[in-house]
Design a protein around this motif. Structure first.
Motif, short mmCIF file in Angstrom:
data_model
loop_
_atom_site.label_atom_id
_atom_site.label_comp_id
_atom_site.label_asym_id
_atom_site.label_seq_id
_atom_site.Cartn_x
_atom_site.Cartn_y
_atom_site.Cartn_z
N GLY A 238 0.78 -1.09 0.28
CA GLY A 238 -0.11 -0.35 0.15
C GLY A 238 0.64 0.93 0.17
O GLY A 238 1.86 1.39 -0.03
N VAL A 239 0.22 2.05 0.43
CA VAL A 239 0.62 3.53 0.30
C VAL A 239 1.92 3.78 1.27
O VAL A 239 3.03 4.18 1.07
N ALA A 240 1.72 3.47 2.44
CA ALA A 240 2.45 3.27 3.78
C ALA A 240 4.29 2.64 3.11
O ALA A 240 4.89 2.50 3.58
N GLU A 241 3.83 1.63 2.92
CA GLU A 241 4.83 0.36 2.04
C GLU A 241 5.48 1.37 0.79
O GLU A 241 7.03 0.96 0.98
N ALA A 242 5.08 2.47 0.28
CA ALA A 242 5.27 3.35 -0.49
C ALA A 242 6.10 4.19 -0.08
O ALA A 242 7.76 4.42 -0.55
N LEU A 243 5.43 4.55 0.91
CA LEU A 243 6.57 5.24 1.81
C LEU A 243 8.23 5.35 3.05
O LEU A 243 8.60 5.57 2.85
N ASP A 244 8.16 3.91 2.82
CA ASP A 244 8.84 3.38 4.11
C ASP A 244 9.85 2.60 2.73
O ASP A 244 11.22 2.56 3.62
N TRP A 245 9.41 2.54 2.07
CA TRP A 245 10.42 2.26 0.80
C TRP A 245 11.35 2.45 -0.25
O TRP A 245 12.40 3.06 0.13
N THR A 246 10.81 4.02 -0.04
CA THR A 246 11.49 5.14 -0.47
C THR A 246 12.24 5.92 0.61
O THR A 246 13.43 6.37 -0.03
N GLY A 267 12.12 -5.32 1.92
CA GLY A 267 11.95 -6.18 3.22
C GLY A 267 11.17 -4.95 3.88
O GLY A 267 10.09 -4.71 4.93
N ALA A 268 10.72 -3.93 2.75
CA ALA A 268 10.69 -2.61 3.47
C ALA A 268 8.91 -2.01 2.46
O ALA A 268 7.67 -1.43 3.70
N LEU A 270 7.20 -5.42 1.52
CA LEU A 270 6.64 -6.93 1.27
C LEU A 270 6.96 -7.59 2.39
O LEU A 270 7.91 -7.22 2.62
N LYS A 271 5.83 -8.11 3.57
CA LYS A 271 6.31 -8.68 3.88
C LYS A 271 6.30 -9.96 4.62
O LYS A 271 6.37 -10.48 5.74
N TYR A 272 5.86 -10.88 2.96
CA TYR A 272 5.77 -12.05 3.39
C TYR A 272 6.93 -13.07 1.81
O TYR A 272 7.49 -12.23 0.77
N ARG A 273 7.56 -13.91 2.85
CA ARG A 273 8.76 -14.42 2.13
C ARG A 273 8.25 -14.41 0.63
O ARG A 273 9.03 -14.65 -0.78
N GLU A 274 7.43 -15.27 0.69
CA GLU A 274 6.90 -15.62 -1.13
C GLU A 274 6.70 -14.78 -2.23
O GLU A 274 7.05 -14.56 -3.38
N ASP A 275 5.94 -13.70 -1.14
CA ASP A 275 6.19 -12.25 -2.11
C ASP A 275 7.01 -11.78 -2.74
O ASP A 275 7.35 -11.93 -3.99
N ALA A 276 8.01 -12.14 -2.12
CA ALA A 276 9.69 -11.29 -2.73
C ALA A 276 10.46 -12.15 -2.85
O ALA A 276 10.48 -11.59 -4.15
N ASP A 277 10.16 -13.43 -2.89
CA ASP A 277 10.40 -14.54 -4.38
C ASP A 277 9.58 -14.04 -5.04
O ASP A 277 10.65 -14.16 -6.56
#
Length: 288
Positions: A238-246, A267-268, A270-277
């Motif tokens: 979401g937007v919160a993750e966009a801000l964290d990543w930036t 990790g900033a 995506l919060k699931y390993r499956e999603d990151a992979d």
């Protein structure tokens, strides 16, 4: 505020960038004095809308965080039993054993010993913004209780009497749709579904919330998130993750989104390993 455009401008000044639908829904909730039920994926700005409204109006934000098993006592009020007991013992000591039972009982149920929870506080302190966060986590009985309170903006406390809001609070309910909210509550509310922002709006949000961000970095982060949301992820960012990543990329001194830095900072966002992979293997981290 006399129009959706004024609401949009006021929200914009707080750093919340609404689209026309959000501004209109918020305006109607205030004008009609109806609760606004907002649904959407986590991170689409439902909670932030209530926070921005309270800031724009200059009133307090009172938040009720729902959870499984929440009941009326946790949401409405309770009595401060330890202080009541101490008060009663003080009266007994002062009376020399000749305590008037009726007078003692009436002195126990006063505002001095009433512990106001979020719903009661909202009725007492209005005008304010009442945020009922994640109503979908509560059970059916709590929904029915909440519907009763929102229908009259009043509650009756047996030992104390009725508490009625002099002015109805502005009520924002949020739901991540982990279950369906009952029709009776939906009928009491106005409704708005919040989508993830489009590319241009997300870039604007990043630049507004993070004034020092490089334009190209904001565009690359927003573009990467747009591509991620088109994938079948367990938790789309979401937007919160966009801000964290930036912010994470800025902390590393990155002026642009290169594949290596993006992969090491996932990790900033995506919060699931499956999603990151899945994201790494799909190649969506490569900046255009």
């Amino acid at each position: 505020m006399t129009s959706p455009a004024e609401v949009a401008a006021a929200l914009d000044e707080t750093g919340y960038l609404p689209d026309d639908g959000i501004a209109t829904a918020a305006f109607l909730a205030m004008r009609m004095r109806r609760p606004l039920l907002t649904e959407g994926e986590p991170g689409t700005g439902k909670t932030a809308l209530a926070q921005a409204l309270s800031a724009a109006l200059g009133v307090d934000l009172i938040r009720l965080q729902c959870h499984e098993g929440i009941d009326a006592a946790q949401a409405l009020y309770d009595w401060d039993f330890p202080r009541q007991l101490l008060h009663l013992r003080t009266l007994e000591a002062a009376s020399g054993g000749e305590l008037d039972a009726d007078a003692a009982e009436s002195s126990l149920y006063t505002p001095r010993f009433l512990l106001a929870r979020p719903l009661l506080r909202a009725l007492q302190e209005a005008p304010c913004v009442l945020l009922v966060d994640e109503i979908d986590r509560a059970d059916d009985e709590f929904e029915a209780f909440l519907l009763e309170v929102l229908s009259e903006y009043a509650v009756s406390i047996p030992e104390y009497g009725e508490v009625r809001a002099a002015e109805p609070p502005i009520v924002i309910l949020t739901s991540n749709r982990t279950r369906e909210v009952h029709d009776a509550l939906k009928r009491r509310c106005l409704y708005h579904w919040l989508e993830h922002p489009g590319l241009e709006r997300e870039v604007a949000i990043l630049r507004r919330r993070l004034p020092g961000v490089d334009v190209r970095l904001a565009e690359q982060v927003a573009g990467a998130l747009q591509r991620m949301r088109q994938m079948e992820l367990l938790k789309p960012p979401g937007v919160a993750e966009a801000l964290d990543w930036t912010q994470a990329l800025q902390a590393l001194g990155a002026g642009s989104l290169d594949t290596e830095t993006a992969a090491t900072t996932l990790g900033a966002v995506l919060k699931y390993r499956e999603d990151a992979d899945r994201v790494r293997s799909a190649g969506v981290l490569t900046a255009p």
